[in-house]
Design a protein around this motif. Structure first.
Motif, PDB file in Angstrom:
ATOM      1  N   LEU A  24      44.722  15.784 105.040  1.00 38.11           N
ATOM      2  CA  LEU A  24      43.830  16.682 104.308  1.00 38.11           C
ATOM      3  C   LEU A  24      42.566  16.945 105.124  1.00 38.11           C
ATOM      4  N   THR A  25      42.147  15.933 105.882  1.00 33.61           N
ATOM      5  CA  THR A  25      40.968  16.112 106.747  1.00 33.61           C
ATOM      6  C   THR A  25      41.327  15.721 108.176  1.00 33.61           C
ATOM      7  N   CYS A  26      40.569  16.280 109.113  1.00 37.05           N
ATOM      8  CA  CYS A  26      40.858  16.065 110.529  1.00 37.05           C
ATOM      9  C   CYS A  26      40.784  14.584 110.871  1.00 37.05           C
ATOM     10  N   GLY A  27      41.845  14.085 111.505  1.00 37.37           N
ATOM     11  CA  GLY A  27      41.899  12.677 111.890  1.00 37.37           C
ATOM     12  C   GLY A  27      41.874  11.733 110.697  1.00 37.37           C
ATOM     13  N   ARG A  28      42.102  12.263 109.507  1.00 37.82           N
ATOM     14  CA  ARG A  28      42.016  11.486 108.258  1.00 37.82           C
ATOM     15  C   ARG A  28      40.659  10.807 108.127  1.00 37.82           C
ATOM     16  N   GLN A  29      39.635  11.458 108.658  1.00 37.59           N
ATOM     17  CA  GLN A  29      38.305  10.850 108.671  1.00 37.59           C
ATOM     18  C   GLN A  29      37.482  11.180 107.424  1.00 37.59           C
ATOM     19  N   GLY A  30      38.001  12.099 106.608  1.00 37.90           N
ATOM     20  CA  GLY A  30      37.283  12.420 105.377  1.00 37.90           C
ATOM     21  C   GLY A  30      36.047  13.265 105.598  1.00 37.90           C
ATOM     22  N   ARG A  31      36.010  14.004 106.713  1.00 35.04           N
ATOM     23  CA  ARG A  31      34.817  14.818 106.979  1.00 35.04           C
ATOM     24  C   ARG A  31      35.105  16.318 106.957  1.00 35.04           C
ATOM     25  N   GLU A  32      35.982  16.806 107.869  1.00 36.08           N
ATOM     26  CA  GLU A  32      36.269  18.247 107.896  1.00 36.08           C
ATOM     27  C   GLU A  32      37.716  18.486 107.483  1.00 36.08           C
ATOM     28  N   MET A  33      37.922  19.530 106.676  1.00 31.69           N
ATOM     29  CA  MET A  33      39.282  19.780 106.219  1.00 31.69           C
ATOM     30  C   MET A  33      40.154  20.327 107.346  1.00 31.69           C
ATOM     31  N   THR A  34      41.456  20.072 107.237  1.00 31.08           N
ATOM     32  CA  THR A  34      42.404  20.579 108.231  1.00 31.08           C
ATOM     33  C   THR A  34      42.710  22.048 107.930  1.00 31.08           C
ATOM     34  N   GLU A  35      43.491  22.675 108.810  1.00 27.57           N
ATOM     35  CA  GLU A  35      43.896  24.069 108.599  1.00 27.57           C
ATOM     36  C   GLU A  35      45.028  24.107 107.571  1.00 27.57           C
ATOM     37  N   ILE A  36      44.620  24.004 106.335  1.00 25.53           N
ATOM     38  CA  ILE A  36      45.601  23.851 105.260  1.00 25.53           C
ATOM     39  C   ILE A  36      46.579  25.038 105.211  1.00 25.53           C
ATOM     40  N   GLY A  37      46.052  26.229 105.418  1.00 25.92           N
ATOM     41  CA  GLY A  37      46.901  27.424 105.389  1.00 25.92           C
ATOM     42  C   GLY A  37      47.928  27.418 106.502  1.00 25.92           C
ATOM     43  N   PHE A  38      47.456  27.221 107.733  1.00 21.61           N
ATOM     44  CA  PHE A  38      48.383  27.178 108.874  1.00 21.61           C
ATOM     45  C   PHE A  38      49.404  26.055 108.718  1.00 21.61           C
ATOM     46  N   LEU A  39      48.933  24.914 108.235  1.00 20.82           N
ATOM     47  CA  LEU A  39      49.832  23.767 108.084  1.00 20.82           C
ATOM     48  C   LEU A  39      50.902  24.052 107.028  1.00 20.82           C
ATOM     49  N   MET A  40      50.523  24.775 105.986  1.00 23.99           N
ATOM     50  CA  MET A  40      51.540  25.159 104.991  1.00 23.99           C
ATOM     51  C   MET A  40      52.564  26.090 105.629  1.00 23.99           C
ATOM     52  N   ASP A  41      52.062  27.032 106.429  1.00 25.79           N
ATOM     53  CA  ASP A  41      52.982  27.940 107.119  1.00 25.79           C
ATOM     54  C   ASP A  41      53.936  27.161 108.023  1.00 25.79           C
ATOM     55  N   ALA A  42      53.417  26.059 108.602  1.00 26.07           N
ATOM     56  CA  ALA A  42      54.247  25.250 109.506  1.00 26.07           C
ATOM     57  C   ALA A  42      55.170  24.310 108.738  1.00 26.07           C
ATOM     58  N   GLY A  43      55.054  24.299 107.426  1.00 24.96           N
ATOM     59  CA  GLY A  43      56.020  23.535 106.633  1.00 24.96           C
ATOM     60  C   GLY A  43      55.482  22.302 105.937  1.00 24.96           C
ATOM     61  N   ALA A  44      54.169  22.102 105.926  1.00 24.44           N
ATOM     62  CA  ALA A  44      53.640  20.939 105.217  1.00 24.44           C
ATOM     63  C   ALA A  44      53.858  21.108 103.721  1.00 24.44           C
ATOM     64  N   VAL A  45      54.438  20.092 103.087  1.00 23.81           N
ATOM     65  CA  VAL A  45      54.718  20.208 101.655  1.00 23.81           C
ATOM     66  C   VAL A  45      53.581  19.662 100.799  1.00 23.81           C
ATOM     67  N   ALA A  46      52.676  18.912 101.426  1.00 25.96           N
ATOM     68  CA  ALA A  46      51.534  18.377 100.685  1.00 25.96           C
ATOM     69  C   ALA A  46      50.495  17.893 101.688  1.00 25.96           C
ATOM     70  N   GLU A  71      54.692  20.597 113.985  1.00 23.26           N
ATOM     71  CA  GLU A  71      55.901  21.148 114.611  1.00 23.26           C
ATOM     72  C   GLU A  71      56.620  20.090 115.429  1.00 23.26           C
ATOM     73  N   TYR A  72      55.847  19.290 116.172  1.00 26.41           N
ATOM     74  CA  TYR A  72      56.434  18.213 116.972  1.00 26.41           C
ATOM     75  C   TYR A  72      57.206  17.264 116.055  1.00 26.41           C
ATOM     76  N   LEU A  73      56.552  16.902 114.974  1.00 31.11           N
ATOM     77  CA  LEU A  73      57.163  15.954 114.043  1.00 31.11           C
ATOM     78  C   LEU A  73      58.463  16.520 113.474  1.00 31.11           C
ATOM     79  N   ARG A  74      58.425  17.765 113.083  1.00 31.92           N
ATOM     80  CA  ARG A  74      59.622  18.350 112.462  1.00 31.92           C
ATOM     81  C   ARG A  74      60.761  18.486 113.477  1.00 31.92           C
ATOM     82  N   ARG A  75      60.390  18.802 114.727  1.00 32.93           N
ATOM     83  CA  ARG A  75      61.420  18.921 115.753  1.00 32.93           C
ATOM     84  C   ARG A  75      62.058  17.561 116.030  1.00 32.93           C
ATOM     85  N   ARG A  76      61.216  16.539 116.187  1.00 36.72           N
ATOM     86  CA  ARG A  76      61.739  15.186 116.441  1.00 36.72           C
ATOM     87  C   ARG A  76      62.620  14.729 115.270  1.00 36.72           C
ATOM     88  N   ALA A  77      62.162  15.011 114.073  1.00 34.12           N
ATOM     89  CA  ALA A  77      62.924  14.586 112.901  1.00 34.12           C
ATOM     90  C   ALA A  77      64.287  15.273 112.871  1.00 34.12           C
TER      91      ALA A  77
END
Lengths: 430, 315
Positions: free
Chosen positions: A126-148, A106-112
């Motif tokens: 795709l994963t928290c901190g791009r660390q390749g360990r735990e997946m992010t909240e893909i559903g919530f992030l899609m709702d927030a506008g993530a396209v990929a 949301e911060y990013l989209r507002r600034r943009a």
């Protein structure tokens, strides 16, 4: 206000044609009509017989926000994009911190929205901190506008990747992979071979790409996830892609404009502006990628815009940061392929505009009524010598500094609003 | 006529440059053997040794070379220095440059780092080893040793054995000996060969007996400890069995073959101590002696170009 862009040569990627015509832009920022000539009684912008095409959609742009605004902000990235004919930036999540929560997105989209003159879409990690360990909240992030979803780096653990792909497939989320075998790429800063050995630089075999892609595609086949490979840069990787396509797997692939126009010898005497990720390849690989673009095996060309300040580049090659800015040079560099006779203008526009738009679910990239009036007016033939000091990006790390290029953007419209006009544009464009 | 401003590698040198250095070095070999060893070629000049990578023998060799020729020599180690505090290479170089040195002798762990530094300073720069790239004075001292022992530096069969992939010594030697038109061989397991070695104009062997067959010169390379632990070779003992130089393997070479090693040696890993100490075949101590002389010659020639008209010196 309705405006007619008249007397243009229309580059139509869908119809695979370049033809004279006019574009009528409606009040609401969409294209009202495509015509052979200008209708009477409407205000006219004379394109002077120059080329007019859908604006470019650049997937995989790093802006400096959040975290590295000294390298690039949404304002400077947006201005560079506008000057480069890029009407939509699809931002990468490899920021500091990574875009891995809906709040960060949301911060990013507002600034943009506040700062950028061109459209900005966001991808999330795709994963928290791009660390390749735990997946992010893909559903919530899609709702927030993530396209990929992408970690924008080689993925080390196939079990985690397999789970991420499976979960993403349940949501219909697009996963963008950077298909390089992580264990092989670690510590390397150049493609292995005679030249790397001569320079004494630790090299990575081009096989790292083939292996990374083979693994990814096996998992895609098993999970049914929507998948896009961000950059395929080697003949070995292309062979894997071609086999998967022939077997009916629905995956897409991109490449970078740098890998289409430069090869590893350009590194010369440790020139760090040519340090990229993945590293530049041998000339045979570059030619294979160009051929794959012409064949349609490669769907998307991106700049992989990666701003780095002088301090990050003024270091020994091994220690220097990787990446190059590219928003402003994407079009002139890509036009090199057109001038060389490798691809037609409409084919180039499919890779620069129509296909990336489709990939991220954007209604752009087409010259058709009802579509957004995101347009670029350009002269494919105008020659110039690139001076990196003139770039609008805060960071000037371009490998094309001092290079003779051909093709300039004259004006750019986003949603019917003009966001860029070159000083040397046609009389009317001033 | 030696016209170079810096010595960043062997690659930029012409045959005549190499011969000029070696010829002058011969004079310094003679000087170094006299009781009074003092020359004046560098009198009044300041030499700074900057070793970003630790080194004992190379740094000592450069220090002695400078002092024998009358330079004011300063050693700038990096332990505890501002390098450790995050200062960049270029900032360090600019700082030292402001002190008006005439000669900077630099070793750095990253390939190309010495050339990068040379772009930013006004003095002459000598590469004392950069990453895996080049170590030009080592190749020059090896060349001097070979020329003195064999009477020539052409048409010799030279076998370099060991960790070619990670060795700047091997890289510089292959370039120099190639320029002088010798037959070059490398002997190593595939894990220690650089990628693209097949396109480097050398013969590649994985078997010591075949690779050493008829060799005039046998150069052994040091195998770093961290490469012996199963990462690139299974163990030190298997490596020694297959690639360590001992009397039996050396029999394949010519009867008058010489054995070289840049040091420091791992006895019982890449070389049998008996061979290393055999003064009939081993020239390892002579290499160390030649090292001082060659470095005196290099710094003398660079100092002459510091005083020469700028247009006569290459950029």
């Amino acid at each position: 206000m309705t405006l007619v862009l008249a007397n243009a040569r229309l580059v139509d990627p869908e119809a695979d044609a370049v033809r004279p015509g006019a574009v009528v832009m409606a009040d609401d920022g969409t294209i009202a009509e495509i015509r052979a000539d200008a209708p009477a009684g409407l205000p006219v912008f004379d394109c002077g017989g120059r080329h007019l095409g859908p604006g470019l959609v650049d997937v995989g742009v790093k802006t400096g926000e959040p975290g590295e605004r000294h390298k690039e902000s949404f304002r400077t990235a947006g201005e560079a994009a506008a000057a480069g004919g890029v009407t939509t930036i699809v931002a990468r999540p490899d920021t500091e911190p990574a875009v891995d929560t809906p709040e960060a997105l949301e911060y990013l989209r507002r600034r943009a929205a506040e700062a950028s003159p061109v459209r900005v879409l966001a991808t999330a990690a795709l994963t928290c901190g791009r660390q390749g360990r735990e997946m992010t909240e893909i559903g919530f992030l899609m709702d927030a506008g993530a396209v990929a979803f992408t970690d924008a780096r080689p993925f080390a653990n196939p079990r985690v990747l397999s789970r991420c792909l499976a979960y993403a497939s349940g949501l219909g989320a697009l996963v963008i992979s950077h298909p390089q075998e992580a264990a092989l790429t670690e510590g390397a800063c150049m493609t292995s071979g005679q030249f790397a050995s001569q320079l004494g630089l630790p090299g990575v075999s081009p096989l790292a790409e083939r292996m990374g892609l083979e693994r990814d595609l096996a998992l895609v086949e098993a999970t049914g996830a929507r998948y896009h490979a961000d950059q395929i840069t080697t003949a070995a990787g292309l062979a894997v892609l071609a086999r998967a396509r022939a077997a009916g797997l629905k995956v897409t692939a991109g490449t970078s404009v740098h890998h289409l126009t430069l090869n590893l010898l350009d590194v010369g005497a440790y020139r760090t502006f040519f340090k990229l990720e993945p590293p530049l390849r041998a000339e045979e690989d570059r030619q294979a990628v160009v051929a794959a673009l012409a064949d349609g095996l490669i769907d998307v060309i991106g700049s992989f815009h990666t701003p780095q300040d002088e301090d990050a580049k003024r270091l020994p090659f091994e220690e220097a940061a990787a990446g190059a800015v590219g928003l402003e040079t994407l079009l002139p560099a890509a036009l090199q392929l057109y001038h060389a006779g490798d691809v037609s203008l409409p084919a180039l526009w499919r890779a620069l505009s129509l296909n990336p738009a489709r990939l991220v679910g954007l209604d752009a990239g087409r010259l058709a009524p009802g579509r957004p009036a995101d347009l670029v007016l350009f002269d494919p033939d105008r020659p110039f010598v690139l001076d990196r000091a003139t770039l609008r990006s805060k960071s000037k790390n371009t490998p094309y500094d001092g290079r003779r290029m051909q093709g300039r953007v004259l004006a750019t419209w986003v949603g019917g609003r003009r966001v860029f006009a070159a000083d040397a544009a046609t009389g009317a464009a001033r | 006529m030696f016209r170079h401003r810096h010595l960043l590698g062997v690659e930029p040198l012409a045959r005549t440059d190499i011969e000029a250095i070696l010829d002058l070095a011969e004079d310094y070999v003679a000087l170094n053997r006299r009781p009074d060893k003092h020359g004046v070629a560098l009198a009044g000049l300041t030499q700074i040794n900057m070793f970003f990578e630790s080194s004992t023998r190379t740094q000592a060799s450069f220090e002695l070379a400078g002092k024998r020729l009358g330079a004011d020599v300063m050693n700038f180690g990096t332990a505890g220095s501002s390098i450790r505090k995050g200062e960049t290479l270029i900032d360090t170089a600019m700082t030292l440059n402001a002190m008006h040195p005439d000669l900077l002798v630099v070793r750095h762990g990253a390939s190309g780092a010495v050339a990068l530094l040379a772009e930013k300073v006004n003095c002459a720069v000598v590469n004392a080893g950069d990453g895996r790239h080049e170590h030009p004075t080592q190749a020059l001292l090896d060349a001097l040793t070979i020329r003195r022992r064999k009477g020539r530096l052409q048409r010799l069969t030279v076998a370099i054995c060991g960790d070619i992939a990670h060795s700047r010594v091997a890289r510089s030697n292959l370039i120099l000996l190639g320029k002088m038109e010798n037959r070059l061989r490398v002997i190593a397991p595939p894990t220690l060969l650089p990628s693209g070695v097949d396109r480097m104009g050398v013969e590649v062997f994985e078997d010591m007996a075949a690779g050493l067959d008829g060799a005039d010169v046998v150069m052994m390379l040091r195998l770093q400890r961290e490469r012996m632990d199963g990462a690139l070779v299974p163990s030190a003992r298997e490596y020694y069995h297959r690639f360590g130089l001992d009397a039996a393997k050396l029999r394949a070479a010519k009867p008058d073959a010489i054995v070289m090693h840049p040091g420091p040696m791992n006895r019982g890993v890449e070389i049998d101590g008996l061979i290393a100490d055999d003064i009939n075949v081993s020239v390892i101590q002579e290499q160390v002696e030649m090292g001082v002389a060659v470095r005196m010659a290099v710094m003398d020639l660079l100092a002459r170009n510091l005083r020469a008209a700028p247009e006569t010196v290459m950029a």
